[in-house]
Design a protein around this motif. Structure first.
Motif, mmCIF file in Angstrom:
data_model
loop_
_atom_site.group_PDB
_atom_site.id
_atom_site.type_symbol
_atom_site.label_atom_id
_atom_site.label_comp_id
_atom_site.label_asym_id
_atom_site.label_seq_id
_atom_site.Cartn_x
_atom_site.Cartn_y
_atom_site.Cartn_z
ATOM 1 N N CYS A 343 0.827 -1.208 0.000
ATOM 2 C CA CYS A 343 0.000 0.000 0.000
ATOM 3 C C CYS A 343 0.860 1.257 0.000
ATOM 4 O O CYS A 343 0.378 2.349 -0.229
ATOM 5 C CB CYS A 343 -0.964 0.005 1.183
ATOM 6 N N GLY A 344 2.153 1.081 0.267
ATOM 7 C CA GLY A 344 3.071 2.209 0.162
ATOM 8 C C GLY A 344 3.200 3.061 1.405
ATOM 9 O O GLY A 344 3.926 4.058 1.402
ATOM 10 N N GLN A 345 2.509 2.676 2.467
ATOM 11 C CA GLN A 345 2.542 3.493 3.685
ATOM 12 C C GLN A 345 3.897 3.521 4.359
ATOM 13 O O GLN A 345 4.292 4.529 4.919
ATOM 14 C CB GLN A 345 1.517 2.968 4.700
ATOM 15 N N CYS A 349 8.701 -1.512 3.188
ATOM 16 C CA CYS A 349 7.866 -2.374 2.345
ATOM 17 C C CYS A 349 7.756 -1.798 0.941
ATOM 18 O O CYS A 349 7.966 -2.499 -0.048
ATOM 19 C CB CYS A 349 6.486 -2.559 2.980
ATOM 20 N N ARG A 350 7.456 -0.517 0.851
ATOM 21 C CA ARG A 350 7.285 0.103 -0.467
ATOM 22 C C ARG A 350 8.554 -0.024 -1.298
ATOM 23 O O ARG A 350 8.544 -0.501 -2.432
ATOM 24 C CB ARG A 350 6.909 1.572 -0.289
ATOM 25 N N THR A 387 7.873 -3.537 9.410
ATOM 26 C CA THR A 387 6.806 -2.829 8.703
ATOM 27 C C THR A 387 5.553 -2.728 9.559
ATOM 28 O O THR A 387 5.406 -3.428 10.549
ATOM 29 C CB THR A 387 6.458 -3.534 7.377
ATOM 30 N N LEU A 388 4.680 -1.850 9.121
ATOM 31 C CA LEU A 388 3.457 -1.546 9.875
ATOM 32 C C LEU A 388 2.497 -2.730 9.911
ATOM 33 O O LEU A 388 1.909 -3.051 10.930
ATOM 34 C CB LEU A 388 2.811 -0.331 9.212
ATOM 35 N N CYS A 389 2.329 -3.388 8.777
ATOM 36 C CA CYS A 389 1.431 -4.545 8.741
ATOM 37 C C CYS A 389 2.211 -5.778 8.317
ATOM 38 O O CYS A 389 3.347 -5.660 7.855
ATOM 39 C CB CYS A 389 0.245 -4.277 7.817
ATOM 40 N N GLY A 392 4.769 -6.866 4.878
ATOM 41 C CA GLY A 392 6.216 -6.807 4.711
ATOM 42 C C GLY A 392 6.862 -8.168 4.957
ATOM 43 O O GLY A 392 7.689 -8.625 4.167
HETATM 44 S S1 SF4 Z 1 3.835 -3.254 5.300
HETATM 45 FE FE1 SF4 Z 1 1.625 -3.045 5.119
HETATM 46 S S2 SF4 Z 1 1.234 -0.946 5.725
HETATM 47 FE FE2 SF4 Z 1 3.426 -1.037 5.250
HETATM 48 S S3 SF4 Z 1 3.548 -0.441 3.059
HETATM 49 FE FE3 SF4 Z 1 3.451 -2.674 3.163
HETATM 50 S S4 SF4 Z 1 1.271 -3.075 2.883
HETATM 51 FE FE4 SF4 Z 1 1.414 -0.950 3.487
#
Ligand code: SF4
Ligand SMILES: Cc1cc2nc3c(=O)[nH]c(=O)nc-3n(C[C@H](O)[C@H](O)[C@H](O)COP(=O)(O)O)c2cc1C
Ligand code: FES
Lengths: 421, 157
Positions: A343-345, A349-350, A387-389, A392
């Protein structure tokens, strides 16, 4: 063969209709408990059954329900996760198309146990016919007095809303799913707070997978013990395994947990197509590390199973790959998926998913350089756990496994400056 | 207003009542609009913003996040070919490359006659029948190039 828990009706003609469901024990479990059994007792039953979440993480369902503060003054919600986005997974589709009322009944009983009066089913956008079937089944359930106000005269009310996704893997993550239901972009939320505390519309929320909720009517009807008697000590019940790839009979199979992987591939699925040699198995959806043939030798399909190669049961999506396939190519295709779906947040991850894909594509095209495998591992390391979610981690795990287990293939690509396949 | 039809607007308002908040109806509203118009032009999204009383950028933001909302006109038949792993290792990639040649377009493009749009997509959740594609709302399963050619020929008629 163990008794079918989830697929007992799917072979019946018109199994998706209320009539057939009612003629085959359907909505009896609901009548047994609604208004008669204390919600807390139902939660205890589900805990005792040992039912674990079938969406991928295997978290005990009853324990999750127990996290909801029953005295909270806020409105509580339940969301059924029917996003089925993990590549290789196609089991919830079968449950929704062939036995939608079993799922609806599972949702009603669960909602009653948790104290929910508004529930959602979040179905992936690409499932058009599946959504139509569910829609029709929900309408039938309303008409039959199983949904809506004063269900079966018990005074319990429940609204069930079918919400369609629109093509986004990350929305299968429970926090992104809630964002999507609320009408937002599917950007995952930071945890804590966990959904059980602050979920949909700020209220305590339970999110469970379709397969998890579809098991509830059986447990209520036959008892927690009958359920926990199936499977292994730590992995109770049956599981739907969806097998795809280079086997003779791909499909969805309901098997007791603990079932041997080799038997699944070579007996249940009729073995490798055209008698080819097995090269690797992705055991639980695209995020789970690939296993080599000798790593599945004695592997039992249970949550607690461990192999040196790192086994994860995941969503039960078994992808069988034969020896015609280049592992760099497979890694590149997986990397492309995660790069597309990030999602790029968050930066690791992005950037990590995009970079990983670029490098793998380059190696596959013959432009690999010495040090690329190390670089790939390094990038994954910078993503994993940072990562946030969990996307990653999901992106990193399969790449780490393929680079480590098929290192010689990477070296060959780099040395010969081409794909040898 | 005047872009979205009254019946679509009515449908959106009705759906919004089902949800705990009006803005939850945004995804369904975008589908309703897309069904009527075929794709989501800026004016169409502005209408949705008006109906749901949301800032316009909220609507654009959501429409651009999700791949199933089309931000440009699409062909009569939208062909989505899955090339994720289960489909790839059963021939999905050849099918996708075949269609590129047949139509002379890339993923995301539409043929000159406006008949076909081609999209390379991620796993469609139907891997047991791989390789698969979706044309508009229908799945086509266990594909071979021959079967694909027959399907396309039929649609051209
Ligand atoms: S780890 Fe999750 S929240 Fe972070 S960019 Fe990847 S998909 Fe988005
Ligand atoms: C990126 C991502 C995608 C996910 N996709 C799904 C999915 O398609 N279906 C699903 O049930 N769970 C999915 N999950 C797991 C959910 O977040 C959640 O754990 C699950 O729905 C809980 O249900 P369960 O406890 O019954 O398994 C996904 C998680 C992540 C991080
Ligand atoms: S990989 Fe093509 S449908 Fe799943």
């Amino acid at each position: 063969m163990t008794e079918a828990v989830l697929l007992s009706r799917v072979e019946l003609k018109n199994s998706h209709t209320l009539k057939v469901y009612e003629e085959n024990e359907g909505y009896q479990p609901l009548k047994k408990v609604l208004g008669k059994v204390e919600p807390g007792v139902i939660i205890d039953d589900i805990k005792e059954s040992g039912l674990r979440g079938r969406g991928g993480a295997g978290f005990p369902a009853g324990v999750k329900w127990g996290f909801i503060d029953k005295d909270s003054p806020k409105t509580k919600y339940l969301a059924c996760n029917a996003d089925e986005g993990e590549p290789g997974t196609f089991k919830d589709r079968l449950l929704m198309m062939e036995d939608p009322h079993q799922l609806i009944e599972g949702i009603i009983i669960s909602s009653y146990a948790i104290g929910v009066e508004t529930a959602f089913i979040y179905i992936r956008g690409e499932y058009h016919k599946e959504a139509d079937i569910l829609d029709a089944a929900i309408a039938e359930a309303y008409k039959g007095g199983y949904l809506g106000k004063n269900i079966q005269g018990t005074g319990y009310d429940l609204e069930l809303i079918l919400h369609r996704g629109a093509g986004s893997y990350v929305c299968g993550d429970e926090t992104a799913l809630m964002e999507s239901i609320e009408g937002h972009r599917g950007n995952p939320r930071l945890k804590p707070p966990f959904p059980a505390v602050v979920g949909l519309y700020g209220g305590p929320t339970v999110i469970n997978n379709v397969e998890t909720l579809s098991a509830i009517p059986f447990i209520i009807s036959k008892g927690a013990e009958a359920y926990s008697a199936i499977g292994t000590e730590k992995s109770a019940g049956t599981k739907l395994f969806c097998v795809s790839g280079n086997v003779n009979n791909p499909g969805v199979y309901e098997l007791p947990l603990g079932f041997p992987m080799k038997k699944l591939i070579y007996e249940v699925c009729g073995g490798m197509k055209e008698g080819r040699k097995l090269k690797g198995v992705i055991p639980g959806g695209s995020s789970t590390p690939i296993l080599l043939p000798d790593e599945i030798e004695d592997l039992e399909l249970a949550y607690e199973s461990a192999t040196p190669g790192g086994f994860m049961l995941g969503s039960g999506a078994v992808i069988v790959i034969d020896d015609r396939w280049c592992m760099v190519k497979i890694a590149a295709r997986l990397a492309k998926f995660y790069a597309h779906e990030s999602c790029g947040q968050c930066t690791p991850c992005r950037e990590g998913t995009t970079w990983t894909y670029k490098i793998l594509k380059r190696i596959e095209a013959g432009g690999g350089q010495e040090g690329d495998p190390e670089l790939l591992l390094d990038i994954q390391d910078n993503m994993f756990g940072k990562t946030l979610c969990p996307l990653g981690d999901a992106a990193a795990m399969p790449i780490i496994a393929i680079v480590e287990k098929f290192r010689d293939e990477f070296d060959q690509h780099i040395k010969e400056a081409r794909c040898p396949y | 207003m005047g872009n979205l039809s009254d019946s679509s607007i009515k449908e959106i308002k009705k759906i919004a009542e089902k949800y705990p908040t009006t803005e939850s109806a945004l995804l369904p509203a975008l589908y309703i609009a897309q069904r009527e118009k075929g794709w989501l032009a800026k004016e169409t999204m502005d209408d949705i913003a008006d109906v749901l009383e949301l800032p316009k950028v909220r609507v654009y933001g959501v429409a651009t996040f999700y791949t199933m909302y089309y931000k440009k006109p699409m062909g009569k038949y939208v062909i989505q070919v899955c090339t994720n792993v289960s489909c790839m290792i059963t021939g999905g990639e050849e099918i996708y490359e075949h269609l590129i040649k047949v139509f002379g377009i890339k993923s995301g493009e539409t043929t000159g006659d406006g008949l076909f749009s081609l999209l390379e997509v991620e796993c469609l959740g139907n891997c047991g029948n791989a390789p698969v594609m979706q044309i508009n709302e229908d799945f086509y399963e266990n594909l071979t190039i021959k079967v694909v050619d027959e399907i396309i020929a039929k649609l051209k008629k």
